[in-house]
Design an enzyme around this catalytic site. Sequence first.
Site, PDB file in Angstrom:
ATOM      1  N   CYS A 345       0.827  -1.213   0.000  1.00 24.35           N
ATOM      2  CA  CYS A 345       0.000   0.000   0.000  1.00 24.35           C
ATOM      3  C   CYS A 345       0.855   1.255   0.000  1.00 24.35           C
ATOM      4  CB  CYS A 345      -0.936  -0.038   1.196  1.00 24.35           C
ATOM      5  SG  CYS A 345      -2.027  -1.450   1.064  1.00 24.35           S
ATOM      6  N   GLU A 346       1.617   1.429  -1.034  1.00 29.07           N
ATOM      7  CA  GLU A 346       2.426   2.632  -1.226  1.00 29.07           C
ATOM      8  C   GLU A 346       2.565   2.871  -2.723  1.00 29.07           C
ATOM      9  OE1 GLU A 346       5.534   3.933   0.932  1.00 29.07           O
ATOM     10  OE2 GLU A 346       5.315   2.573   2.634  1.00 29.07           O
TER      11      GLU A 346
END
Length: 418
Positions: A345-346
């Site tokens: 999640c980046e």
Amino acid sequence: MDHFDYRDGELYCDDVSATRLAERWGTPLYVYSAKTIRHHYQVLSDAFAPADEPPLICYSVKANSNLHVLRELSALGAGFDVVSGGELSRVREIGGDPQKVVYAGVGKTTAEIANAIDAGILLFNVEAESELERIALCAQEAGTEVGVAIRVNPDVDPKTHRYITTGKRENKFGVDLDGARQTIALARDLDGVVCRGLHIHLGSQITATAPYVEGIRRVLDFLDREPEICSEVRYLDIGGGFGVHYEGKEGLPATQFADAILPELAGRGLRIVLEPGRFIMANAGVLLTRVVTTKMSGGRRFVICDAGMNDLIRPSLYQAYHRIEPVLRKESDAKVLTDIVGPICETGDFLGLDRDLPEVAEGDLVAVFTAGAYAFTMSSNYNTRSRPAEVMVDGNADRLVRRRETFEDQIRAEREIG
Ligand code: LLP
């Protein structure tokens, strides 16, 4: 040269197909080629063989510290460059010869120093005077004398990524040449240490010979100016840094480095120490990953894989380029502009951006090349993802050299507290 090739449109590592490896061991999967490891070591060793005395090749454990990789290299005669108590323990675990171990690192703790003295290593590569004093004290307590090499900072620009430049004046490594006299003099005064060498390490992924020549000349000038305090200097450790191919032909053959470096040192009576990491391991590994999802969004085509920045952080951290190809490819495949990304999640989680990649579908396998060095060793559990398995291929045989981590492995140290 490596042993990863396409045969009839399918990627093979040596004689084993990547498809079979992924089916057998799962993905994400690091695959190493034993033949390539041996080949790279041999090429380097042959290139530097004309030196006055055969160099000591100390493989840099940080590049890939898998015990089976270390064992392979130890069997070829390699020594090791370590930078922590943990790395030294790995070398001890495989029965590596301590008299071929050099220990660098700007933050050696007293406990690590004492442990390395106990192991009987060849040299500490000393990064500061206060460290030298602690080494001397530990040696005195152990009732012994240890060899040190002073790491000097030659202030040479190796023209590589700024995060992996180490031999420029402003970098944290070593003592500058102006201060080196005083550090060596201190080593002479202290009981328990003998200054047997000088050490430089300019940086990593260096693709020119000139920085080595310049760095070595500066050190030799220094030695010529200070013959008395350097009378016991036997080793010149020129570090690692030899670059490799990521995109095409950017790395130089080992002979080119040797041809530039050896004449500088001829007749000097110094034994060369080399600390190669990437040169040996980078192109001896690939990361196999399976496509989880594909989508078009915001006008971009995303291929989302089961490997991400937690498995291979180099693209995110250094904007490093790694060649990416489908495991099964047809020459006729039309290429589409694609972002190959991971599940983390980046937005910085990517393996390759803006790549011309043939259409791949969910479930297809993709290979990320040149992933044998600074790949698994820099992996993490970010997003509570378990680290990949690692396999070694040799001819037509493949064997697990690290099993896939499990969720249980990840939480053990927390759960056992209760
Ligand atoms: N010796 C010393 C003292 C080092 O600090 C290093 C690497 C080496 C030898 C081995 O250098 P090599 O031959 O592998 O270039 N994580 C970065 C690379 C960091 C290198 C750190 N020091 C990357 O993924 O590009």
